[in-house]
Design an enzyme around this catalytic site. Structure first.
Site, PDB file in Angstrom:
ATOM      1  N   GLY A  20      -4.093  36.790  31.963  1.00  0.00           N
ATOM      2  CA  GLY A  20      -3.929  35.768  32.993  1.00  0.00           C
ATOM      3  C   GLY A  20      -2.446  35.560  33.262  1.00  0.00           C
ATOM      4  O   GLY A  20      -1.924  35.891  34.316  1.00  0.00           O
ATOM      5  N   CYS A  48       6.056   7.845  32.436  1.00  0.00           N
ATOM      6  CA  CYS A  48       6.423   6.846  31.433  1.00  0.00           C
ATOM      7  C   CYS A  48       6.118   7.361  30.041  1.00  0.00           C
ATOM      8  O   CYS A  48       5.175   6.884  29.386  1.00  0.00           O
ATOM      9  CB  CYS A  48       5.677   5.543  31.705  1.00  0.00           C
ATOM     10  SG  CYS A  48       6.417   4.700  33.087  1.00  0.00           S
TER      11      CYS A  48
HETATM   12  N1  LLP Z   1      -9.374  35.612  27.574  1.00  0.00           N
HETATM   13  C1  LLP Z   1      -9.742  34.550  26.861  1.00  0.00           C
HETATM   14  C2  LLP Z   1     -11.036  34.547  26.195  1.00  0.00           C
HETATM   15  C3  LLP Z   1      -8.899  33.440  26.756  1.00  0.00           C
HETATM   16  O1  LLP Z   1      -9.268  32.397  26.047  1.00  0.00           O
HETATM   17  C4  LLP Z   1      -7.639  33.461  27.423  1.00  0.00           C
HETATM   18  C5  LLP Z   1      -6.735  32.319  27.341  1.00  0.00           C
HETATM   19  C6  LLP Z   1      -7.305  34.591  28.170  1.00  0.00           C
HETATM   20  C7  LLP Z   1      -8.196  35.658  28.220  1.00  0.00           C
HETATM   21  C8  LLP Z   1      -6.019  34.698  28.945  1.00  0.00           C
HETATM   22  O2  LLP Z   1      -4.877  34.586  28.168  1.00  0.00           O
HETATM   23  P1  LLP Z   1      -3.449  34.914  28.819  1.00  0.00           P
HETATM   24  O3  LLP Z   1      -3.397  36.375  29.148  1.00  0.00           O
HETATM   25  O4  LLP Z   1      -3.308  34.086  30.041  1.00  0.00           O
HETATM   26  O5  LLP Z   1      -2.463  34.505  27.768  1.00  0.00           O
HETATM   27  N2  LLP Z   1      -2.713  26.738  28.097  1.00  0.00           N
HETATM   28  C9  LLP Z   1      -2.069  27.674  27.190  1.00  0.00           C
HETATM   29  C10 LLP Z   1      -2.780  28.976  27.127  1.00  0.00           C
HETATM   30  C11 LLP Z   1      -4.234  28.843  26.783  1.00  0.00           C
HETATM   31  C12 LLP Z   1      -4.907  30.160  26.833  1.00  0.00           C
HETATM   32  C13 LLP Z   1      -6.364  30.004  26.758  1.00  0.00           C
HETATM   33  N3  LLP Z   1      -7.059  31.233  26.790  1.00  0.00           N
HETATM   34  C14 LLP Z   1      -0.637  27.866  27.631  1.00  0.00           C
HETATM   35  O6  LLP Z   1      -0.230  27.249  28.605  1.00  0.00           O
HETATM   36  O7  LLP Z   1       0.113  28.612  27.020  1.00  0.00           O
END
Ligand code: LLP
Length: 458
Positions: A302, A375
C-alpha cells in the site's frame, strides 16, 4: 544542519516536485500557491503519475523476478493506505488488483468498477453481512482469519451454487520492524492462525463444498526495509505449504505487503527491483529445498505505491521561540491542520520532513518543530526539521510522503473538517475526495436543528 533548508530530497518527493524560478514549490506543473488559493489549506495533493509509476514499477519488478523462477505474481494494492475510486482506477489500469479489509473499502473498490474477481478481502472480524456481500458480488479471494469465519462462510456458501476461493492467514512468528526483524515463536497478536493451528483450518476448509482452499497468507508488518524478514517468513510458511500438498492442491502463496519508503532523507529503503528479486528468489530456494513447485505468488503493498505520491500543504499560522532545558531554543511553527489529517506522528512517533512551499527561505536553517492546531501537546506534524529561520505566518509549508495512512486515518478531532484530496497530473488538478465543511460537521449533530424553545417557555 543541512546546507540548504530549501532543497527537495528526491527520495521523499514525487518525481514532479520542483521549484519555480521564484522558488515556489510546483507539483505536476502546478504551483503550490495556486493549489492552496483554489482549494484552501490543509490540502492533500496526490501526484497521479507518481502513483501510476510506482504501481507499474512494482508490478514489473515482480513480473521479472517471477518469470526467472517459472511462476507468476499478482500485486494487490492495499487500499487501507488510501482508497478512493480514482486511485483504485489508476492502480487497476496499471495492472494491479485491490485488497480491501472492510465493507466500506469493498464498496469503494466496487464503485470504481474494480472487477470483483480481482479483489482480495481481509480482516480479523468480518461480519456475516460483510462476508455475505463479498460472496454475493464474487470477490476473488477471501483471506480467512479465524475458525468462526470459516463456519460463517460455510453457512453463507451452502445455499449458493458458487464456490468461494479462500486463503488462510497465518502468523509466521516473524515480526518485522523497520531496519530489523525479530523472530518470535509465539506471536501475541490478533491477526491470523498460529502456525500450529493453520493445518486444521485448511483441513476444515477442504471439507466444505462451497469453499476452495487456494493457499496461505502472511503479512509480517509495515515499513519494512530489506528482504530478511520476508525470507524467514516464506521459509516458515513453505514448511506448512509443503505439508498441505500431501492432501490437495496449494496453488498460491501471499506474502503480504509492508515494503518501506523514505519519509525523510535519513531513510534508505531497499529498491523495489532488489526487494522483488530477493523475495521471489528466497521462495524459489525454499521450494527447491523441499522439492515442491513454486506456487503463484501475491503481494499487497500500500504505502510503497501511494506514500511518496502525497504532499500535504499547510499554512503557517504562528511561530514562537520556546526555550528548552539546555537553554537553547526551538522554533515552534504552528500550521492549520495536525493530528486530524496526519495521526502518524502521534500514533507511531513517525518522522516526516517539511519545506517552505510558497517561496524559498533566506535566513540560516533553524531547528524547528511543526505542530498542529489541536488541543493536545502530542499534536506534532514534524518533530524536528531545519527550516529557514525566516519562516513566518502566511507561508505555505509542504510535508512530503503523506500519501499513505494520513487521509485514511484522518479524524474530526476538535471538530476540524477533513481536508480535500486533490489529484495533480500534467498541469491539471482534480478534486478526488472533497473536503468537509463546518456544515458537514454540524449535520451529524441531531441537536443543531432542534426547535429552539420559544420565549417564555418553561
Ligand atoms: N496487507 C495486510 C494484510 C496489511 O495488514 C497491510 C497493512 C498491508 C497489506 C499493507 O501494508 P503497507 O504495504 O501499506 O505497509 N497505519 C500504519 C500502517 C498499518 C498497516 C496495516 N496493515 C502506518 O501508518 O504506518
Amino acid at each position: 544542519m543541512p546546507d540548504d533548508a530549501n532543497d527537495l530530497a528526491a527520495e521523499v518527493w514525487p518525481a514532479s516536485a520542483a521549484r519555480d524560478a521564484d522558488g515556489t514549490l510546483i507539483l505536476a506543473g502546478i504551483r503550490a500557491t495556486d493549489l492552496a488559493h483554489t482549494y484552501g489549506t490543509p490540502l492533500l495533493v496526490l501526484d497521479e503519475d507518481e502513483v501510476r509509476r510506482r504501481a507499474r514499477t512494482l508490478r514489473a519488478a515482480f513480473d521479472t523476478a517471477a518469470a526467472e523462477h517459472g511462476t507468476t505474481v499478482r500485486v494487490y494494492y492495499a487500499g487501507k493506505a488510501f482508497l478512493s475510486t480514482a486511485v483504485a482506477r489508476w492502480v487497476v489500469e496499471e495492472g494491479l488488483s485491490v485488497d480491501v479489509c472492510t465493507r466500506g473499502e469493498l464498496e469503494v473498490a466496487l464503485a470504481a468498477g474494480v472487477a470483483p474477481s480481482s479483489i482480495g478481502f481481509h480482516g480479523n472480524n468480518k461480519s456475516v453481512s460483510e462476508l455475505r456481500r463479498a460472496v454475493e458480488v464474487g470477490v476473488g479471494t477471501i483471506i480467512v482469519d479465524s475458525a468462526i469465519e470459516i463456519e460463517r462462510l460455510a453457512a453463507i456458501t451452502a445455499p449458493a451454487d458458487a464456490v468461494q476461493r479462500v486463503m488462510v492467514r497465518v502468523i509466521s512468528g516473524v515480526h518485522a520492524e523497520t531496519h530489523d526483524f525479530l523472530a518470535t515463536a509465539h506471536e501475541d497478536q490478533k491477526f491470523g492462525f498460529p502456525l500450529a493451528d493453520a493445518e486444521a483450518a485448511v483441513t476444515r476448509i477442504r471439507e466444505i463444498p462451497g469453499l476452495e482452499f487456494v493457499g496461505l497468507h502472511c503479512h509480517i508488518g509495515s515499513q519494512i526495509f530489506g528482504v530478511a524478514g520476508f525470507r524467514e517468513s516464506a521459509s516458515r510458511l513453505l514448511e506448512l505449504h509443503a505439508a498441505l500438498l500431501a492432501d490437495g492442491p496449494v496453488r498460491q502463496l501471499n506474502l503480504g505487503g509492508g515494503f518501506g519508503i523514505a519519509y525523510t532523507s535519513a531513510d534508505d529503503p531497499t529498491p523495489i527491483a532488489e526487494l522483488a528479486a530477493g523475495i521471489v528468489a528466497a521462495v524459489a530456494e525454499g521450494c527447491a529445498a523441499r522439492g515442491i513447485p513454486v506456487p503463484a505468488l501475491s503481494f499487497e503493498p500500500g504505502r510503497a505505491i501511494v506514500g511518496t505520491a502525497g504532499v500535504t500543504l499547510y499554512e503557517v499560522g504562528t511561530t514562537k521561540d520556546v526555550t528548552v532545558e539546555s537553554g537553547a531554543s526551538r522554533l515552534y511553527v504552528s500550521v492549520d491542520g495536525g493530528m486530524s489529517d496526519n495521526a502518524r506522528p502521534a500514533l507511531y512517533g513517525a518522522q516526516f520532513s517539511a519545506r517552505l512551499a510558497s517561496r524559498t527561505g533566506v535566513d540560516a536553517p533553524r531547528l524547528s518543530r511543526v505542530v498542529g492546531k489541536h488541543c493536545e501537546s502530542g499534536d506534532i506534524v514534524v518533530d524536528h526539521e531545519y527550516l529557514p529561520g525566516d519562516v513566518a505566518p502566511g507561508d505555505l509549508l509542504a510535508v512530503p510522503a503523506t500519501g499513505a495512512y494520513c487521509a485514511s486515518l484522518a479524524s474530526n478531532y476538535n471538530h476540524v473538517p477533513r481536508p480535500p484530496v486533490i489529484a495533480v497530473h500534467g498541469g491539471k488538478a482534480t478534486v478526488i475526495v472533497r473536503g468537509e465543511s463546518i456544515d458537514d460537521l454540524l449535520a451529524r449533530d441531531t441537536g443543531v436543528h432542534a426547535e429552539e424553545p420559544s420565549e417564555g417557555a418553561q
